[in-house]
Scaffold this motif. Structure first.
Motif, PDB file in Angstrom:
ATOM      1  N   GLY A 129       0.810  -1.220   0.000  1.00  0.00           N
ATOM      2  CA  GLY A 129       0.000   0.000   0.000  1.00  0.00           C
ATOM      3  C   GLY A 129       0.834   1.256   0.000  1.00  0.00           C
ATOM      4  O   GLY A 129       2.063   1.207  -0.012  1.00  0.00           O
ATOM      5  N   ALA A 130       0.110   2.356   0.026  1.00  0.00           N
ATOM      6  CA  ALA A 130       0.775   3.655   0.029  1.00  0.00           C
ATOM      7  C   ALA A 130       1.515   3.829   1.349  1.00  0.00           C
ATOM      8  O   ALA A 130       0.965   3.535   2.408  1.00  0.00           O
ATOM      9  CB  ALA A 130      -0.259   4.752  -0.153  1.00  0.00           C
ATOM     10  N   PRO A 131       2.770   4.310   1.297  1.00  0.00           N
ATOM     11  CA  PRO A 131       3.563   4.406   2.534  1.00  0.00           C
ATOM     12  C   PRO A 131       2.981   5.364   3.559  1.00  0.00           C
ATOM     13  O   PRO A 131       3.305   5.264   4.744  1.00  0.00           O
ATOM     14  CB  PRO A 131       4.933   4.907   2.051  1.00  0.00           C
ATOM     15  N   SER A 132       2.151   6.303   3.127  1.00  0.00           N
ATOM     16  CA  SER A 132       1.501   7.149   4.138  1.00  0.00           C
ATOM     17  C   SER A 132      -0.015   7.109   3.960  1.00  0.00           C
ATOM     18  O   SER A 132      -0.691   8.133   4.005  1.00  0.00           O
ATOM     19  CB  SER A 132       2.027   8.575   4.077  1.00  0.00           C
ATOM     20  N   ALA A 133      -0.530   5.892   3.802  1.00  0.00           N
ATOM     21  CA  ALA A 133      -1.964   5.709   3.605  1.00  0.00           C
ATOM     22  C   ALA A 133      -2.728   6.124   4.865  1.00  0.00           C
ATOM     23  O   ALA A 133      -2.292   5.824   5.971  1.00  0.00           O
ATOM     24  CB  ALA A 133      -2.252   4.244   3.295  1.00  0.00           C
ATOM     25  N   PRO A 134      -3.865   6.791   4.698  1.00  0.00           N
ATOM     26  CA  PRO A 134      -4.640   7.166   5.889  1.00  0.00           C
ATOM     27  C   PRO A 134      -5.386   5.998   6.540  1.00  0.00           C
ATOM     28  O   PRO A 134      -5.799   6.093   7.684  1.00  0.00           O
ATOM     29  CB  PRO A 134      -5.636   8.208   5.361  1.00  0.00           C
ATOM     30  N   TRP A 135      -5.560   4.902   5.798  1.00  0.00           N
ATOM     31  CA  TRP A 135      -6.238   3.719   6.345  1.00  0.00           C
ATOM     32  C   TRP A 135      -5.245   2.566   6.440  1.00  0.00           C
ATOM     33  O   TRP A 135      -4.528   2.292   5.473  1.00  0.00           O
ATOM     34  CB  TRP A 135      -7.359   3.247   5.425  1.00  0.00           C
ATOM     35  N   LEU A 136      -5.243   1.883   7.579  1.00  0.00           N
ATOM     36  CA  LEU A 136      -4.432   0.669   7.721  1.00  0.00           C
ATOM     37  C   LEU A 136      -5.347  -0.491   8.094  1.00  0.00           C
ATOM     38  O   LEU A 136      -6.104  -0.400   9.078  1.00  0.00           O
ATOM     39  CB  LEU A 136      -3.375   0.858   8.815  1.00  0.00           C
ATOM     40  N   PHE A 137      -5.329  -1.538   7.295  1.00  0.00           N
ATOM     41  CA  PHE A 137      -6.066  -2.762   7.604  1.00  0.00           C
ATOM     42  C   PHE A 137      -5.061  -3.811   8.069  1.00  0.00           C
ATOM     43  O   PHE A 137      -4.056  -4.039   7.389  1.00  0.00           O
ATOM     44  CB  PHE A 137      -6.840  -3.262   6.379  1.00  0.00           C
ATOM     45  N   VAL A 138      -5.343  -4.440   9.207  1.00  0.00           N
ATOM     46  CA  VAL A 138      -4.408  -5.426   9.757  1.00  0.00           C
ATOM     47  C   VAL A 138      -5.087  -6.798   9.831  1.00  0.00           C
ATOM     48  O   VAL A 138      -6.129  -6.952  10.478  1.00  0.00           O
ATOM     49  CB  VAL A 138      -3.915  -5.003  11.162  1.00  0.00           C
ATOM     50  N   GLY A 139      -4.487  -7.751   9.132  1.00  0.00           N
ATOM     51  CA  GLY A 139      -4.981  -9.129   9.177  1.00  0.00           C
ATOM     52  C   GLY A 139      -4.129  -9.977  10.102  1.00  0.00           C
ATOM     53  O   GLY A 139      -3.356  -9.457  10.920  1.00  0.00           O
ATOM     54  N   GLU A 140      -4.275 -11.277   9.960  1.00  0.00           N
ATOM     55  CA  GLU A 140      -3.614 -12.229  10.859  1.00  0.00           C
ATOM     56  C   GLU A 140      -2.208 -12.570  10.419  1.00  0.00           C
ATOM     57  O   GLU A 140      -1.224 -12.277  11.077  1.00  0.00           O
ATOM     58  CB  GLU A 140      -4.395 -13.537  10.776  1.00  0.00           C
ATOM     59  N   GLY A 141      -2.151 -13.254   9.279  1.00  0.00           N
ATOM     60  CA  GLY A 141      -0.872 -13.717   8.757  1.00  0.00           C
ATOM     61  C   GLY A 141      -1.092 -14.292   7.378  1.00  0.00           C
ATOM     62  O   GLY A 141      -2.224 -14.616   7.018  1.00  0.00           O
ATOM     63  N   PRO A 142      -0.036 -14.414   6.609  1.00  0.00           N
ATOM     64  CA  PRO A 142      -0.179 -14.894   5.230  1.00  0.00           C
ATOM     65  C   PRO A 142      -0.688 -16.329   5.171  1.00  0.00           C
ATOM     66  O   PRO A 142      -0.382 -17.133   6.046  1.00  0.00           O
ATOM     67  CB  PRO A 142       1.238 -14.814   4.666  1.00  0.00           C
ATOM     68  N   GLY A 143      -1.449 -16.610   4.118  1.00  0.00           N
ATOM     69  CA  GLY A 143      -1.824 -17.980   3.796  1.00  0.00           C
ATOM     70  C   GLY A 143      -0.955 -18.485   2.651  1.00  0.00           C
ATOM     71  O   GLY A 143       0.075 -17.868   2.327  1.00  0.00           O
ATOM     72  N   ALA A 144      -1.392 -19.573   2.040  1.00  0.00           N
ATOM     73  CA  ALA A 144      -0.563 -20.198   1.004  1.00  0.00           C
ATOM     74  C   ALA A 144      -0.323 -19.273  -0.190  1.00  0.00           C
ATOM     75  O   ALA A 144       0.815 -19.115  -0.660  1.00  0.00           O
ATOM     76  CB  ALA A 144      -1.232 -21.487   0.534  1.00  0.00           C
ATOM     77  N   GLU A 145      -1.387 -18.622  -0.666  1.00  0.00           N
ATOM     78  CA  GLU A 145      -1.231 -17.747  -1.849  1.00  0.00           C
ATOM     79  C   GLU A 145      -0.321 -16.569  -1.530  1.00  0.00           C
ATOM     80  O   GLU A 145       0.492 -16.157  -2.352  1.00  0.00           O
ATOM     81  CB  GLU A 145      -2.593 -17.208  -2.327  1.00  0.00           C
ATOM     82  N   GLU A 146      -0.499 -16.043  -0.318  1.00  0.00           N
ATOM     83  CA  GLU A 146       0.311 -14.879   0.070  1.00  0.00           C
ATOM     84  C   GLU A 146       1.781 -15.282   0.198  1.00  0.00           C
ATOM     85  O   GLU A 146       2.679 -14.533  -0.206  1.00  0.00           O
ATOM     86  CB  GLU A 146      -0.204 -14.308   1.401  1.00  0.00           C
ATOM     87  N   ASP A 147       2.006 -16.488   0.735  1.00  0.00           N
ATOM     88  CA  ASP A 147       3.367 -17.012   0.874  1.00  0.00           C
ATOM     89  C   ASP A 147       4.001 -17.182  -0.514  1.00  0.00           C
ATOM     90  O   ASP A 147       5.189 -16.920  -0.720  1.00  0.00           O
ATOM     91  CB  ASP A 147       3.281 -18.361   1.606  1.00  0.00           C
TER      92      ASP A 147
END
Ligand code: URA
Length: 270
Positions: A115-133
């Motif tokens: 994402g944008a390095p100074s994005a006004p919104w931050l979404f935080v998930g858990e951890g990567p899954g297989a596709e993300e890995d």
């Protein structure tokens, strides 16, 4: 702000059929109190009213450990201080080389954030899954597609005004929840990402992110619709997209949470 009954947005989240059902229920039983229509009208349920100031909750370590939690070296203050001073490139490189917990053994790569390095919104998930890995980017699998739809429903877009990160940067084997120790080992990375991005609002996706950011083990039902705070930044909670894929009717609640987040964002950015 005008969100209610935005047909395109509801379709983005594939809420349309549920919402139609709900709208008909509302028409036929006007006593319902939890419809998006009422939430956006004059009868905002108290839980979803944005207070003038964020509630500040004391942080405490996450409790529940998953099945195969691994022993971890105690927090190293030098490591924490070193990571807290890194710039984006240094932080990315440090995450890629990190061996602070055993998740590094089975990862293909660390999945840093997008994402944008100074994005006004931050979404935080858990951890990567297989596709993300595989791909090295958070939320690119089925849950990611729903997250993108949720963002679109809120008028947001990955890579534009949104930064997406995870509590842990390496894939927990078998897609289990990250343990409290693993979340703790990765905490300096997420904390530094938050400090660098300086978002106006953080959205915690699911209980793991929520407990990491608030220190609370409270249920999602008890934590959503309220303002929390982390590192001086307002935090709101909603269901994890992977949970929503298995519990489709709760997408309506996620929709309510996004509308609450939009109001909280306006109040915070105001
Ligand atoms: N679930 C998460 O919490 N994060 C991801 O990046 C993918 C799935």
């Amino acid at each position: 702000m005008n969100f209610p009954f935005d047909d395109d947005a509801l379709r983005e989240m594939e809420l349309w059929p549920f919402f139609e059902m709900r709208r008909q229920t509302v028409l036929h039983a006007s006593s319902r109190v939890d419809s998006p229509a009422k939430q956006e009208g004059n009868t905002v349920p108290r839980q979803f009213a944005v207070p003038a100031r964020a509630d500040t909750r004391p942080a405490s370590p996450r409790g529940a450990a998953p099945v195969d939690s691994q022993a971890l070296a105690p927090a190293d203050p030098d490591r924490i201080a070193r990571i807290a001073n890194l710039d984006w490139d240094g932080l990315n490189a440090a995450a890629a080389a990190c061996q602070a917990c055993l998740l590094c053994k089975q990862r293909k790569q660390a999945v840093f954030g997008v994402g944008a390095p100074s994005a006004p919104w931050l979404f935080v998930g858990e951890g990567p899954g297989a596709e993300e890995d595989d791909l090295g980017e958070p939320f690119v699998g089925p849950a990611g597609k729903l997250l993108d739809a949720m963002l679109a429903a809120a008028g947001l877009q990955r890579g534009r005004e949104v930064y997406i990160a995870n509590v842990v940067k390496c894939r927990p084997p078998g897609n289990r929840n990250p343990s409290a120790d693993e979340a703790q080992a990765c905490a300096p990375f997420l904390d530094r990402q938050i400090d660098l991005v300086q978002p106006k609002l953080i959205v915690a996706l699911g209980k793991i992110a929520l407990s990491r950011l608030t220190g609370s083990e409270g249920s999602m039902a008890s934590m959503r619709g309220k303002l929390h705070e982390y590192r001086g930044i307002p935090v709101v909670a909603t269901y994890h997209p992977a949970y929503l894929l298995r519990n489709l009717p709760d997408k309506l609640k996620a929709w309510e949470d996004l509308m609450f987040a939009k109001r909280a964002f306006v109040a915070a950015a105001g």
